[in-house]
Design a protein around this motif. Structure first.
Motif, PDB file in Angstrom:
ATOM      1  N   GLU A 159      25.761-102.483 -29.835  1.00 18.97           N
ATOM      2  CA  GLU A 159      25.814-102.553 -31.301  1.00 18.97           C
ATOM      3  C   GLU A 159      24.864-101.526 -31.920  1.00 18.97           C
ATOM      4  OE1 GLU A 159      24.727-105.695 -34.830  1.00 18.97           O
ATOM      5  OE2 GLU A 159      25.295-106.477 -32.872  1.00 18.97           O
ATOM      6  N   PHE A 160      23.679-101.394 -31.334  1.00 14.09           N
ATOM      7  CA  PHE A 160      22.711-100.423 -31.842  1.00 14.09           C
ATOM      8  C   PHE A 160      23.270 -99.000 -31.745  1.00 14.09           C
ATOM      9  CE2 PHE A 160      19.264 -97.419 -30.868  1.00 14.09           C
ATOM     10  CZ  PHE A 160      18.569 -97.495 -32.062  1.00 14.09           C
ATOM     11  N   LEU A 161      23.862 -98.662 -30.595  1.00 15.26           N
ATOM     12  CA  LEU A 161      24.425 -97.323 -30.424  1.00 15.26           C
ATOM     13  C   LEU A 161      25.611 -97.092 -31.351  1.00 15.26           C
ATOM     14  CD1 LEU A 161      24.144 -96.934 -26.565  1.00 15.26           C
ATOM     15  CD2 LEU A 161      22.842 -95.724 -28.313  1.00 15.26           C
ATOM     16  N   SER A 162      26.397 -98.137 -31.574  1.00 15.39           N
ATOM     17  CA  SER A 162      27.530 -98.021 -32.495  1.00 15.39           C
ATOM     18  C   SER A 162      27.045 -97.759 -33.917  1.00 15.39           C
ATOM     19  CB  SER A 162      28.363 -99.302 -32.438  1.00 15.39           C
ATOM     20  OG  SER A 162      29.371 -99.267 -33.401  1.00 15.39           O
ATOM     21  N   ARG A 163      26.016 -98.494 -34.333  1.00 16.20           N
ATOM     22  CA  ARG A 163      25.459 -98.271 -35.679  1.00 16.20           C
ATOM     23  C   ARG A 163      24.828 -96.892 -35.791  1.00 16.20           C
ATOM     24  NH1 ARG A 163      21.430-102.337 -36.598  1.00 16.20           N
ATOM     25  NH2 ARG A 163      21.941-103.330 -34.655  1.00 16.20           N
ATOM     26  N   LEU A 164      24.183 -96.453 -34.716  1.00 20.86           N
ATOM     27  CA  LEU A 164      23.586 -95.113 -34.708  1.00 20.86           C
ATOM     28  C   LEU A 164      24.672 -94.048 -34.886  1.00 20.86           C
ATOM     29  CD1 LEU A 164      20.657 -94.017 -34.253  1.00 20.86           C
ATOM     30  CD2 LEU A 164      21.334 -93.593 -31.894  1.00 20.86           C
ATOM     31  N   ALA A 165      25.790 -94.220 -34.192  1.00 18.82           N
ATOM     32  CA  ALA A 165      26.896 -93.258 -34.317  1.00 18.82           C
ATOM     33  C   ALA A 165      27.476 -93.280 -35.724  1.00 18.82           C
ATOM     34  CB  ALA A 165      27.964 -93.569 -33.279  1.00 18.82           C
ATOM     35  N   GLN A 166      27.600 -94.464 -36.313  1.00 19.93           N
ATOM     36  CA  GLN A 166      28.121 -94.556 -37.679  1.00 19.93           C
ATOM     37  C   GLN A 166      27.180 -93.870 -38.661  1.00 19.93           C
ATOM     38  OE1 GLN A 166      28.558 -98.752 -38.237  1.00 19.93           O
ATOM     39  NE2 GLN A 166      30.589 -98.816 -37.271  1.00 19.93           N
ATOM     40  N   ARG A 167      25.876 -94.086 -38.494  1.00 21.33           N
ATOM     41  CA  ARG A 167      24.909 -93.461 -39.407  1.00 21.33           C
ATOM     42  C   ARG A 167      24.903 -91.946 -39.258  1.00 21.33           C
ATOM     43  NH1 ARG A 167      21.347 -98.087 -38.405  1.00 21.33           N
ATOM     44  NH2 ARG A 167      20.503 -96.893 -36.690  1.00 21.33           N
ATOM     45  N   ASN A 168      25.199 -91.447 -38.036  1.00 19.74           N
ATOM     46  CA  ASN A 168      25.300 -89.994 -37.861  1.00 19.74           C
ATOM     47  C   ASN A 168      26.352 -89.419 -38.809  1.00 19.74           C
ATOM     48  OD1 ASN A 168      23.365 -89.638 -35.875  1.00 19.74           O
ATOM     49  ND2 ASN A 168      24.809 -89.935 -34.198  1.00 19.74           N
ATOM     50  N   TRP A 169      27.511 -90.079 -38.858  1.00 25.73           N
ATOM     51  CA  TRP A 169      28.588 -89.598 -39.743  1.00 25.73           C
ATOM     52  C   TRP A 169      28.198 -89.729 -41.219  1.00 25.73           C
ATOM     53  CZ3 TRP A 169      32.290 -86.535 -38.325  1.00 25.73           C
ATOM     54  CH2 TRP A 169      32.704 -86.529 -36.990  1.00 25.73           C
ATOM     55  N   ILE A 170      27.510 -90.827 -41.556  1.00 28.63           N
ATOM     56  CA  ILE A 170      27.087 -91.017 -42.954  1.00 28.63           C
ATOM     57  C   ILE A 170      26.092 -89.934 -43.350  1.00 28.63           C
ATOM     58  CG2 ILE A 170      25.788 -92.569 -44.484  1.00 28.63           C
ATOM     59  CD1 ILE A 170      27.089 -94.910 -42.881  1.00 28.63           C
ATOM     60  N   ILE A 171      25.149 -89.630 -42.471  1.00 30.33           N
ATOM     61  CA  ILE A 171      24.168 -88.581 -42.769  1.00 30.33           C
ATOM     62  C   ILE A 171      24.862 -87.234 -42.892  1.00 30.33           C
ATOM     63  CG2 ILE A 171      22.214 -87.291 -41.796  1.00 30.33           C
ATOM     64  CD1 ILE A 171      21.203 -89.995 -40.686  1.00 30.33           C
ATOM     65  N   LEU A 172      25.808 -86.945 -42.003  1.00 25.72           N
ATOM     66  CA  LEU A 172      26.536 -85.681 -42.092  1.00 25.72           C
ATOM     67  C   LEU A 172      27.301 -85.583 -43.412  1.00 25.72           C
ATOM     68  CD1 LEU A 172      27.555 -83.022 -40.951  1.00 25.72           C
ATOM     69  CD2 LEU A 172      29.357 -84.297 -39.767  1.00 25.72           C
ATOM     70  N   LEU A 173      27.986 -86.651 -43.785  1.00 24.71           N
ATOM     71  CA  LEU A 173      28.719 -86.623 -45.052  1.00 24.71           C
ATOM     72  C   LEU A 173      27.763 -86.476 -46.235  1.00 24.71           C
ATOM     73  CD1 LEU A 173      31.463 -89.325 -44.397  1.00 24.71           C
ATOM     74  CD2 LEU A 173      31.712 -86.837 -44.427  1.00 24.71           C
ATOM     75  N   GLY A 174      26.602 -87.104 -46.167  1.00 29.74           N
ATOM     76  CA  GLY A 174      25.602 -86.959 -47.229  1.00 29.74           C
ATOM     77  C   GLY A 174      25.088 -85.529 -47.337  1.00 29.74           C
ATOM     78  N   LEU A 175      24.835 -84.908 -46.192  1.00 29.25           N
ATOM     79  CA  LEU A 175      24.369 -83.519 -46.216  1.00 29.25           C
ATOM     80  C   LEU A 175      25.451 -82.589 -46.757  1.00 29.25           C
ATOM     81  CD1 LEU A 175      22.422 -83.233 -42.823  1.00 29.25           C
ATOM     82  CD2 LEU A 175      21.468 -83.189 -45.127  1.00 29.25           C
ATOM     83  N   VAL A 176      26.696 -82.843 -46.369  1.00 28.42           N
ATOM     84  CA  VAL A 176      27.802 -82.013 -46.878  1.00 28.42           C
ATOM     85  C   VAL A 176      27.930 -82.208 -48.389  1.00 28.42           C
ATOM     86  CG1 VAL A 176      30.309 -81.732 -46.855  1.00 28.42           C
ATOM     87  CG2 VAL A 176      29.060 -81.864 -44.703  1.00 28.42           C
ATOM     88  N   ALA A 177      27.806 -83.457 -48.847  1.00 32.78           N
ATOM     89  CA  ALA A 177      27.890 -83.717 -50.291  1.00 32.78           C
ATOM     90  C   ALA A 177      26.752 -83.030 -51.040  1.00 32.78           C
ATOM     91  CB  ALA A 177      27.865 -85.224 -50.543  1.00 32.78           C
ATOM     92  N   LEU A 178      25.535 -83.076 -50.477  1.00 28.91           N
ATOM     93  CA  LEU A 178      24.404 -82.395 -51.127  1.00 28.91           C
ATOM     94  C   LEU A 178      24.600 -80.879 -51.143  1.00 28.91           C
ATOM     95  CD1 LEU A 178      21.252 -84.314 -49.842  1.00 28.91           C
ATOM     96  CD2 LEU A 178      22.080 -84.140 -52.187  1.00 28.91           C
ATOM     97  N   SER A 179      25.198 -80.361 -50.083  1.00 30.31           N
ATOM     98  CA  SER A 179      25.394 -78.904 -50.026  1.00 30.31           C
ATOM     99  C   SER A 179      26.377 -78.429 -51.081  1.00 30.31           C
ATOM    100  CB  SER A 179      25.869 -78.482 -48.635  1.00 30.31           C
ATOM    101  OG  SER A 179      27.208 -78.862 -48.422  1.00 30.31           O
ATOM    102  N   LEU A 180      27.250 -79.308 -51.533  1.00 28.51           N
ATOM    103  CA  LEU A 180      28.214 -78.918 -52.562  1.00 28.51           C
ATOM    104  C   LEU A 180      27.514 -78.573 -53.874  1.00 28.51           C
ATOM    105  CD1 LEU A 180      31.051 -81.503 -51.852  1.00 28.51           C
ATOM    106  CD2 LEU A 180      30.999 -79.069 -51.254  1.00 28.51           C
ATOM    107  N   LEU A 181      26.282 -79.091 -54.054  1.00 29.92           N
ATOM    108  CA  LEU A 181      25.525 -78.759 -55.280  1.00 29.92           C
ATOM    109  C   LEU A 181      25.158 -77.278 -55.315  1.00 29.92           C
ATOM    110  CD1 LEU A 181      23.141 -81.860 -55.421  1.00 29.92           C
ATOM    111  CD2 LEU A 181      25.199 -81.447 -56.779  1.00 29.92           C
ATOM    112  N   TRP A 182      25.039 -76.640 -54.146  1.00 30.98           N
ATOM    113  CA  TRP A 182      24.678 -75.208 -54.083  1.00 30.98           C
ATOM    114  C   TRP A 182      25.886 -74.308 -54.344  1.00 30.98           C
ATOM    115  CZ3 TRP A 182      21.257 -78.521 -52.129  1.00 30.98           C
ATOM    116  CH2 TRP A 182      19.917 -78.192 -52.203  1.00 30.98           C
ATOM    117  N   ARG A 183      27.064 -74.902 -54.289  1.00 32.96           N
ATOM    118  CA  ARG A 183      28.313 -74.169 -54.504  1.00 32.96           C
ATOM    119  C   ARG A 183      28.429 -72.954 -53.597  1.00 32.96           C
ATOM    120  NH1 ARG A 183      29.707 -74.636 -60.828  1.00 32.96           N
ATOM    121  NH2 ARG A 183      29.201 -76.817 -61.005  1.00 32.96           N
TER     122      ARG A 183
END
Length: 124
Positions: free
Chosen positions: A7-31
């Motif tokens: 369960e811990f590894l599964s949550r870790l993998a899910q958070r990896n995707w959430i962090i990646l999507l967050g970074l991609v969303a933040l990068s959109l501010l730089w256009r």
């Protein structure tokens, strides 16, 4: 491996995707398409490496033997070689933004760092 470990590894993998999507969303501010593509490419590469390593470790833990350990070592070097070749093409051939690539490659590290801080604060 216990259920709580899975369960811990599964949550870790899910958070990896959430962090990646967050970074991609933040990068959109730089256009900057180059920055966003660098983060996305680095993140996908980091998550693929994480998944490859996780799968290899599961195999070695399921059947611990010298042959399995040797196969894991060979796959480890293959993984490093493949990641190096992919990084070469991303930087030298495709001209991916190096800062974006570094940020994307840091997704797993950011996740582990944040997880460690949260666990430290909870168990304090």
């Amino acid at each position: 491996m216990s259920d709580s470990d899975r369960e811990f590894l599964s949550r870790l993998a899910q958070r990896n995707w959430i962090i990646l999507l967050g970074l991609v969303a933040l990068s959109l501010l730089w256009r900057s398409a180059m920055l966003t593509s660098g983060i996305l490419a680095g993140g996908v590469l980091a998550l693929a490496g994480f998944w490859w390593l996780h799968r290899g470790l599961q195999q070695i833990l399921a059947q611990p033997s010298p042959q399995t350990a040797r196969a894991f070592q060979v796959r480890y070097f293959l993984r490093m070689g493949a990641l190096g070749i992919i990084l070469y093409f991303l930087i030298a051939r495709l001209g991916v933004h190096p800062v974006g690539l570094a940020l994307g490659l840091s997704v797993v590290v950011i996740n582990i760092f944040c997880t460690a801080i949260v666990r430290f604060v909870r168990h304090r």
